[in-house]
Design an enzyme around this catalytic site. Structure first.
Site, PDB file in Angstrom:
ATOM      1  N   LYS A   1      69.442 -20.429 109.304  1.00 28.63           N
ATOM      2  CA  LYS A   1      68.825 -20.285 107.977  1.00 28.63           C
ATOM      3  C   LYS A   1      69.113 -21.506 107.105  1.00 28.63           C
ATOM      4  O   LYS A   1      68.217 -22.068 106.467  1.00 28.63           O
ATOM      5  CB  LYS A   1      69.370 -19.017 107.298  1.00 28.63           C
ATOM      6  CG  LYS A   1      69.101 -18.907 105.826  1.00 28.63           C
ATOM      7  CD  LYS A   1      67.626 -18.741 105.535  1.00 28.63           C
ATOM      8  CE  LYS A   1      67.322 -18.991 104.069  1.00 28.63           C
ATOM      9  NZ  LYS A   1      65.930 -18.756 103.729  1.00 28.63           N
TER      10      LYS A   1
ATOM     11  N   CYS B   1      66.963 -21.837  96.483  1.00 32.57           N
ATOM     12  CA  CYS B   1      67.259 -21.955  97.913  1.00 32.57           C
ATOM     13  C   CYS B   1      67.523 -23.389  98.340  1.00 32.57           C
ATOM     14  O   CYS B   1      68.641 -23.746  98.694  1.00 32.57           O
ATOM     15  CB  CYS B   1      66.089 -21.387  98.704  1.00 32.57           C
ATOM     16  SG  CYS B   1      65.633 -19.753  98.116  1.00 32.57           S
TER      17      CYS B   1
HETATM   18  N1  SAJ Z   1      58.800 -29.558  96.878  1.00 31.87           N
HETATM   19  C1  SAJ Z   1      58.474 -30.892  96.720  1.00 31.87           C
HETATM   20  N2  SAJ Z   1      57.665 -31.472  97.654  1.00 31.87           N
HETATM   21  C2  SAJ Z   1      57.161 -30.777  98.711  1.00 31.87           C
HETATM   22  C3  SAJ Z   1      57.511 -29.424  98.879  1.00 31.87           C
HETATM   23  C4  SAJ Z   1      58.337 -28.837  97.940  1.00 31.87           C
HETATM   24  O1  SAJ Z   1      58.905 -31.560  95.769  1.00 31.87           O
HETATM   25  O2  SAJ Z   1      56.420 -31.377  99.502  1.00 31.87           O
HETATM   26  C5  SAJ Z   1      59.700 -28.910  95.898  1.00 31.87           C
HETATM   27  C6  SAJ Z   1      59.062 -27.734  95.158  1.00 31.87           C
HETATM   28  O3  SAJ Z   1      58.307 -28.158  94.056  1.00 31.87           O
HETATM   29  C7  SAJ Z   1      60.285 -26.942  94.759  1.00 31.87           C
HETATM   30  C8  SAJ Z   1      61.238 -27.177  95.930  1.00 31.87           C
HETATM   31  O4  SAJ Z   1      60.776 -28.336  96.594  1.00 31.87           O
HETATM   32  O5  SAJ Z   1      60.883 -27.458  93.584  1.00 31.87           O
HETATM   33  C9  SAJ Z   1      61.342 -26.034  96.910  1.00 31.87           C
HETATM   34  O6  SAJ Z   1      60.057 -25.436  97.123  1.00 31.87           O
HETATM   35  P1  SAJ Z   1      59.549 -24.933  98.540  1.00 31.87           P
HETATM   36  O7  SAJ Z   1      58.183 -24.394  98.357  1.00 31.87           O
HETATM   37  O8  SAJ Z   1      59.727 -25.982  99.562  1.00 31.87           O
HETATM   38  O9  SAJ Z   1      60.581 -23.821  98.971  1.00 31.87           O
HETATM   39  P2  SAJ Z   1      61.202 -22.514  98.259  1.00 31.87           P
HETATM   40  O10 SAJ Z   1      62.535 -22.894  97.700  1.00 31.87           O
HETATM   41  O11 SAJ Z   1      60.261 -21.854  97.353  1.00 31.87           O
HETATM   42  O12 SAJ Z   1      61.405 -21.577  99.558  1.00 31.87           O
HETATM   43  C10 SAJ Z   1      62.201 -22.071 100.624  1.00 31.87           C
HETATM   44  C11 SAJ Z   1      61.429 -21.887 101.945  1.00 31.87           C
HETATM   45  N3  SAJ Z   1      62.107 -22.611 103.002  1.00 31.87           N
HETATM   46  C12 SAJ Z   1      61.446 -23.471 103.812  1.00 31.87           C
HETATM   47  O13 SAJ Z   1      60.269 -23.721 103.687  1.00 31.87           O
HETATM   48  C13 SAJ Z   1      62.244 -24.097 104.914  1.00 31.87           C
HETATM   49  C14 SAJ Z   1      61.322 -20.393 102.272  1.00 31.87           C
HETATM   50  O14 SAJ Z   1      60.730 -20.200 103.539  1.00 31.87           O
HETATM   51  C15 SAJ Z   1      62.723 -19.764 102.254  1.00 31.87           C
HETATM   52  O15 SAJ Z   1      62.674 -18.382 102.548  1.00 31.87           O
HETATM   53  C16 SAJ Z   1      63.282 -19.937 100.867  1.00 31.87           C
HETATM   54  O16 SAJ Z   1      63.422 -21.342 100.634  1.00 31.87           O
HETATM   55  C17 SAJ Z   1      64.626 -19.246 100.795  1.00 31.87           C
HETATM   56  O17 SAJ Z   1      64.690 -18.158 100.218  1.00 31.87           O
HETATM   57  O18 SAJ Z   1      65.593 -19.753 101.383  1.00 31.87           O
END
Ligand code: SAJ
Length: 433
Positions: A211, A265
């Site tokens: 995870k 996360c």
């Molecule tokens: N972000 C960027 N650039 C990107 C993608 C995301 O700057 O290309 C930023 C987003 O704006 C945000 C952060 O990263 O601030 C995180 O967003 P996210 O959509 O990547 O992820 P979370 O935190 O909403 O959810 C993540 C997910 N993990 C993965 O994709 C590996 C989700 O599947 C998990 O269940 C969740 O964390 C968790 O609960 O751990």
């Protein structure tokens, strides 16, 4: 293992009714389980028992209303006896980035008096390696029970993406890591009653590290994009165009730069790995530092632009950590707005259609129309869909900073300075006009 008939009457106790616990409780209730949800906040318990919800997540309000009205979900501040116990509580980090397991400890201790022979205990909270074995088992399972024979304990991480929780909680593959093979088997069978994805069996420690690995992987990849955006800015180039072109290579797939990494996360979990193995994780630490630095880098760029163009009104679009959610936890957008408000002389107007002024009282929010009309500099911080509908006409005669690279894809290229702006002649002319 379970037919719908067997599920009816099977009791599930879910500890923690937040972003993971409440959707999990609602899904189980909708599948025929008798669900007792527990939260330490009395206001949350009351809200849910009225059939309402305290968080924003697509389709969750309707589902909770349905299962509460139907009598399959009831909330309380106290646990009760059940066949299956879920622990879905927060696992924040302390100021030194070490994991704070106080909520896991409290939830484990709270269920201990109710755990009986034959019960299942599942930890879903993102947790540092060994938490299931060293924290949950000793605190939740009474000495008279043998784990793997009398009580079945496993770690099964949630992997859902906020905004798609109800879909992903059911359709994603799940990992079940039992303390013993018998624990894994029992818990695997239970998940198979409501998950349509594969339910993959492993050990507790492997599931815990897996995870954390998933989120650290994403953090490192976003850090690469963010580092590239700062590098490109330094050299006077457009990071979004570079990424678009580089991604045409068949084996390159760079993520999007943004204002930083937020949410509960990805900005927290990599530290659990770094903390567990400090000497083995230089890359994971560096990625965290790059992503944590990005909001300050943007503030400095905005500050310079405001001074260069003598801007008196700055409009900030978005406070939540990502598009179309209301979650402000660790949000870089909020961090940027706070820093701008404390450092700039200009008036800072802020809009976030997902953030309710009743809940957020730190400063007042502004309607989108007013911000668009009054701001000389508009900064896109969170890519909420409402902001994507702004037309090039509405954005004309303004300086724009697009931290997400979204306005560009809306064909506003000519008007938008993406990510970190360079004070181009075109921008200055528009500003003067
Ligand atoms: N972000 C960027 N650039 C990107 C993608 C995301 O700057 O290309 C930023 C987003 O704006 C945000 C952060 O990263 O601030 C995180 O967003 P996210 O959509 O990547 O992820 P979370 O935190 O909403 O959810 C993540 C997910 N993990 C993965 O994709 C590996 C989700 O599947 C998990 O269940 C969740 O964390 C968790 O609960 O751990």
């Amino acid at each position: 293992m379970d037919s719908m008939l067997e599920r009816n009457g099977k009791k599930v106790c879910v500890m923690g009714l937040g972003y993971i616990g409440l959707p999990t409780a609602a899904i189980l209730a909708s599948r025929g389980y008798d669900v007792h949800g527990v939260d330490v906040r009395a206001d949350v318990v009351e809200t849910i028992n009225r059939g309402e919800i305290h968080i924003h997540e697509p389709r969750l309000a309707e589902l909770v209303k349905e299962v509460v009205d139907g009598g399959n979900l009831h909330a309380s501040i106290e646990p009760c006896e059940a066949d299956v116990f879920f622990i879905c509580v927060p696992t924040p980090s302390n100021s030194d980035k070490s994991p704070d397991l106080s909520y896991v400890r409290a939830a484990s201790e709270a269920i201990r008096p109710y755990v009986r022979r034959g019960n299942i205990i599942i930890l879903e909270s993102t947790s540092p390696p060994k938490t299931t074995e060293e924290t949950v088992v000793p605190l939740a399972v009474a000495n008279e029970f043998e784990v793997g024979r009398d009580v079945f304990v496993a770690y099964c991480p949630e992997r859902v993406l906020p905004g798609r929780i109800l879909i992903e909680a059911v359709e994603n593959d799940r990992i079940v890591g039992g303390i013993t093979p018998a624990c894994t088997q029992h818990v695997q069978q239970f998940y198979e009653t409501f998950v349509t994805g594969n339910v993959l069996a492993t050990t507790a420690i492997t599931a815990e590290i897996t995870k954390l690995t998933e989120n650290a992987f994403r953090d490192v990849n976003i850090a690469f994009a963010n580092e590239l955006s700062m590098l490109a800015d330094h050299l006077g180039a457009d990071a979004f165009e570079i990424i678009e072109l580089a991604n045409r290579h068949p084996r390159v797939n760079i993520l999007n730069p943004g204002p930083g990494v937020g949410g509960h996360c990805i900005s927290v979990d990599p530290w659990f790995l770094a903390h567990a193995a400090p000497n083995q994780t230089p890359l994971i630490r560096a990625a965290r530092q790059v992503n944590d630095h990005k909001p300050h880098f943007l503030v400095q760029k905005i500050e310079r632009l405001v001074a260069d163009y003598r801007i008196s009104v700055v409009g900030c679009l978005g406070l939540a950590y990502k598009a179309d959610v209301d979650d402000l936890r660790e949000s870089p957008s909020l961090e940027i707005v706070r820093e701008l408000k404390s450092r700039l002389n200009a008036e800072i107007l802020v809009c976030d259609p997902y953030v309710s002024p009743d809940k957020f009282r730190e400063f007042s929010l502004c309607p989108l129309d007013e911000i668009v009309q009054r701001s000389e500099l508009l900064v896109l911080l969170t890519d909420h869909s409402q902001f994507m509908t702004l037309s090039s006409k509405q954005l004309s005669n303004k300086l724009l900073i697009d931290a997400r690279g979204e306005w560009h894809s809306q064909d506003l290229t000519a008007a938008a300075q993406r990510d970190v702006p360079l004070a181009t002649p075109a921008a200055s002319e528009r500003h003067a006009a």
